[in-house]
Design a protein around this motif. Structure first.
Motif, short mmCIF file in Angstrom:
data_model
loop_
_atom_site.label_atom_id
_atom_site.label_comp_id
_atom_site.label_asym_id
_atom_site.label_seq_id
_atom_site.Cartn_x
_atom_site.Cartn_y
_atom_site.Cartn_z
N LYS A 110 11.10 6.10 -5.55
CA LYS A 110 12.19 6.84 -4.90
C LYS A 110 11.64 8.13 -4.34
O LYS A 110 12.09 8.61 -3.31
CB LYS A 110 13.30 7.15 -5.91
N LEU A 111 10.67 8.72 -5.08
CA LEU A 111 10.03 9.97 -4.67
C LEU A 111 8.53 9.75 -4.56
O LEU A 111 7.88 9.39 -5.54
CB LEU A 111 10.32 11.08 -5.69
N LEU A 112 8.01 9.95 -3.36
CA LEU A 112 6.57 9.83 -3.11
C LEU A 112 6.00 11.23 -2.89
O LEU A 112 6.46 11.96 -2.02
CB LEU A 112 6.31 8.96 -1.88
N MET A 113 5.01 11.59 -3.69
CA MET A 113 4.39 12.91 -3.59
C MET A 113 2.97 12.74 -3.07
O MET A 113 2.16 12.01 -3.67
CB MET A 113 4.39 13.60 -4.95
N LEU A 114 2.66 13.39 -1.97
CA LEU A 114 1.35 13.27 -1.35
C LEU A 114 0.65 14.62 -1.35
O LEU A 114 1.20 15.62 -0.90
CB LEU A 114 1.48 12.78 0.10
N ASP A 115 -0.59 14.61 -1.86
CA ASP A 115 -1.37 15.84 -1.99
C ASP A 115 -2.52 15.82 -0.98
O ASP A 115 -3.48 15.09 -1.15
CB ASP A 115 -1.90 15.96 -3.42
N GLU A 116 -2.39 16.62 0.07
CA GLU A 116 -3.41 16.76 1.12
C GLU A 116 -3.85 15.41 1.71
O GLU A 116 -5.05 15.09 1.72
CB GLU A 116 -4.65 17.50 0.56
N PRO A 117 -2.91 14.62 2.22
CA PRO A 117 -3.29 13.30 2.74
C PRO A 117 -4.18 13.33 3.97
O PRO A 117 -4.85 12.33 4.27
CB PRO A 117 -1.94 12.64 3.06
N SER A 118 -4.21 14.45 4.69
CA SER A 118 -5.01 14.50 5.92
C SER A 118 -6.42 15.07 5.69
O SER A 118 -7.22 15.11 6.63
CB SER A 118 -4.30 15.35 6.98
N MET A 119 -6.71 15.45 4.46
CA MET A 119 -7.98 16.13 4.19
C MET A 119 -9.19 15.26 4.56
O MET A 119 -9.30 14.11 4.14
CB MET A 119 -8.07 16.52 2.71
N GLY A 120 -10.08 15.83 5.36
CA GLY A 120 -11.33 15.16 5.70
C GLY A 120 -11.23 14.05 6.73
O GLY A 120 -12.20 13.34 6.97
N LEU A 121 -10.06 13.90 7.35
CA LEU A 121 -9.87 12.82 8.31
C LEU A 121 -9.98 13.34 9.75
O LEU A 121 -9.70 14.50 10.03
CB LEU A 121 -8.51 12.15 8.11
N SER A 122 -10.35 12.45 10.65
CA SER A 122 -10.42 12.81 12.08
C SER A 122 -9.00 13.02 12.60
O SER A 122 -8.03 12.52 12.03
CB SER A 122 -11.07 11.67 12.86
N PRO A 123 -8.86 13.77 13.71
CA PRO A 123 -7.52 14.02 14.27
C PRO A 123 -6.73 12.73 14.55
O PRO A 123 -5.52 12.69 14.31
CB PRO A 123 -7.83 14.77 15.58
N LEU A 124 -7.43 11.69 15.00
CA LEU A 124 -6.75 10.42 15.28
C LEU A 124 -6.18 9.82 13.99
O LEU A 124 -5.03 9.35 13.95
CB LEU A 124 -7.71 9.43 15.94
N LEU A 125 -6.98 9.85 12.93
CA LEU A 125 -6.53 9.30 11.65
C LEU A 125 -5.43 10.17 11.03
O LEU A 125 -4.53 9.65 10.37
CB LEU A 125 -7.70 9.17 10.68
N VAL A 126 -5.51 11.48 11.25
CA VAL A 126 -4.46 12.37 10.76
C VAL A 126 -3.12 11.97 11.38
O VAL A 126 -2.10 11.86 10.69
CB VAL A 126 -4.79 13.84 11.08
N ASP A 127 -3.11 11.72 12.68
CA ASP A 127 -1.88 11.28 13.35
C ASP A 127 -1.37 9.98 12.74
O ASP A 127 -0.16 9.82 12.52
CB ASP A 127 -2.13 11.08 14.85
N GLN A 128 -2.27 9.04 12.46
CA GLN A 128 -1.87 7.77 11.87
C GLN A 128 -1.25 7.96 10.50
O GLN A 128 -0.23 7.36 10.17
CB GLN A 128 -3.08 6.83 11.77
N VAL A 129 -1.88 8.82 9.69
CA VAL A 129 -1.38 9.07 8.33
C VAL A 129 0.03 9.66 8.37
O VAL A 129 0.92 9.24 7.61
CB VAL A 129 -2.35 10.00 7.56
N PHE A 130 0.27 10.60 9.28
CA PHE A 130 1.59 11.20 9.36
C PHE A 130 2.62 10.21 9.91
O PHE A 130 3.79 10.25 9.51
CB PHE A 130 1.54 12.49 10.17
N ASP A 131 2.21 9.32 10.79
CA ASP A 131 3.11 8.26 11.26
C ASP A 131 3.49 7.34 10.10
O ASP A 131 4.63 6.88 9.99
CB ASP A 131 2.46 7.44 12.38
N ILE A 132 2.52 7.05 9.23
CA ILE A 132 2.77 6.20 8.06
C ILE A 132 3.76 6.88 7.11
O ILE A 132 4.69 6.24 6.60
CB ILE A 132 1.44 5.89 7.33
N ILE A 133 3.60 8.18 6.90
CA ILE A 133 4.53 8.92 6.04
C ILE A 133 5.94 8.85 6.60
O ILE A 133 6.91 8.62 5.87
CB ILE A 133 4.08 10.39 5.88
N LYS A 134 6.06 9.02 7.92
CA LYS A 134 7.38 8.91 8.55
C LYS A 134 7.95 7.51 8.37
O LYS A 134 9.16 7.33 8.18
CB LYS A 134 7.29 9.27 10.04
N GLY A 135 7.07 6.50 8.41
CA GLY A 135 7.50 5.12 8.21
C GLY A 135 8.04 4.90 6.80
O GLY A 135 9.07 4.24 6.62
#
Length: 236
Positions: A156-181
């Motif tokens: 019910k509650l998903l907690m994410l700690d620094e999910p974009s750390m160390g990723l390329s800008p393209l992958l950062v965008d993908q990760v945030f799209d996944i979170i929105k999903g």
């Protein structure tokens, strides 16, 4: 209604006060971001909520239940799940085995299989690498595996700690799209993130953490326009 309430949380490492009586809440159905620089106390906040480090004082209430002294392994069945900083996948296990461990509280084998198939559809790279050892995956693939593993428990509650750390800008965008999903699927999200601009762009509300204290809070859209935030965190 608040799904998570943190009240006057104090955490110390020896004589150092890591968290100084912080209070915040996450309403059901929200994405809430906790932003701040390195050393601000963001990861300490996450770990204390999940029962991984001792709390000196204050309380954590989840879904109306006081979980302040509840050990982390008992929180998963309650509907909480965490994607830790640094991914923390089981390096020597396969992608499939990592996902299977994410469902350790579940008993329905058919449902577990369906959930793994669903994660592999959501993350095609994981589907292609089901039998591959997790330690051989790229950083982005390991992040996707950590997120997929966390979703296996149907939180019910998903907690994410620094999910974009160390990723390329393209992958950062993908990760945030996944979170929105995930959020569109009905999951409430608490996001700890150093990339303030990305975090604020998807959040409903946000809190700014500085040296263990919350110094600012408000609607994410308003914080994006705040001059102090722009100067300190957005490079503007």
């Amino acid at each position: 209604m608040a799904l998570l309430e943190v009240k006057n949380l104090e955490v110390s490492y020896g004589v150092i006060r890591a968290l100084k009586s912080i209070s915040f809440h996450v309403n059901e159905g929200e994405i809430v971001s906790l932003i701040g620089a390195n050393g601000a106390g963001k990861t300490t906040t996450m770990q204390s909520i999940m029962g991984l480090i001792p709390i000196k004082s204050g309380s954590v209430v989840y879904d109306g239940k006081d979980i302040t002294k509840t050990p982390g392994y008992k929180l998963i069945p309650l509907g909480m799940s965490q994607v830790p900083e640094g991914r923390r996948v089981f390096q020597e296990l396969t992608v499939y085995e990592n996902l299977l461990l994410g469902a350790y509280t579940k008993k329905d084998k058919a449902q577990i299989k369906a959930d793994i198939d669903n994660i592999c559809t959501m993350f095609p790279r994981l589907g292609e690498r089901r039998k591959q050892v997790a330690g051989t995956l790229s950083g982005g693939e390991q992040q996707m595996l950590a997120m997929g593993r966390a979703m296996m428990s149907h939180p019910k509650l998903l907690m994410l700690d620094e999910p974009s750390m160390g990723l390329s800008p393209l992958l950062v965008d993908q990760v945030f799209d996944i979170i929105k999903g995930f959020h569109k699927q009905g999951v409430t999200v608490l996001l700890v993130e150093q990339n303030a601009k990305k975090a604020l762009s998807i959040a409903d509300r946000a809190y700014v953490l500085e040296t263990g204290s919350i110094t600012l809070e408000g609607k994410a859209s308003e914080l994006l326009d705040n001059d102090d935030i722009k100067k300190a965190y957005l490079g503007e």
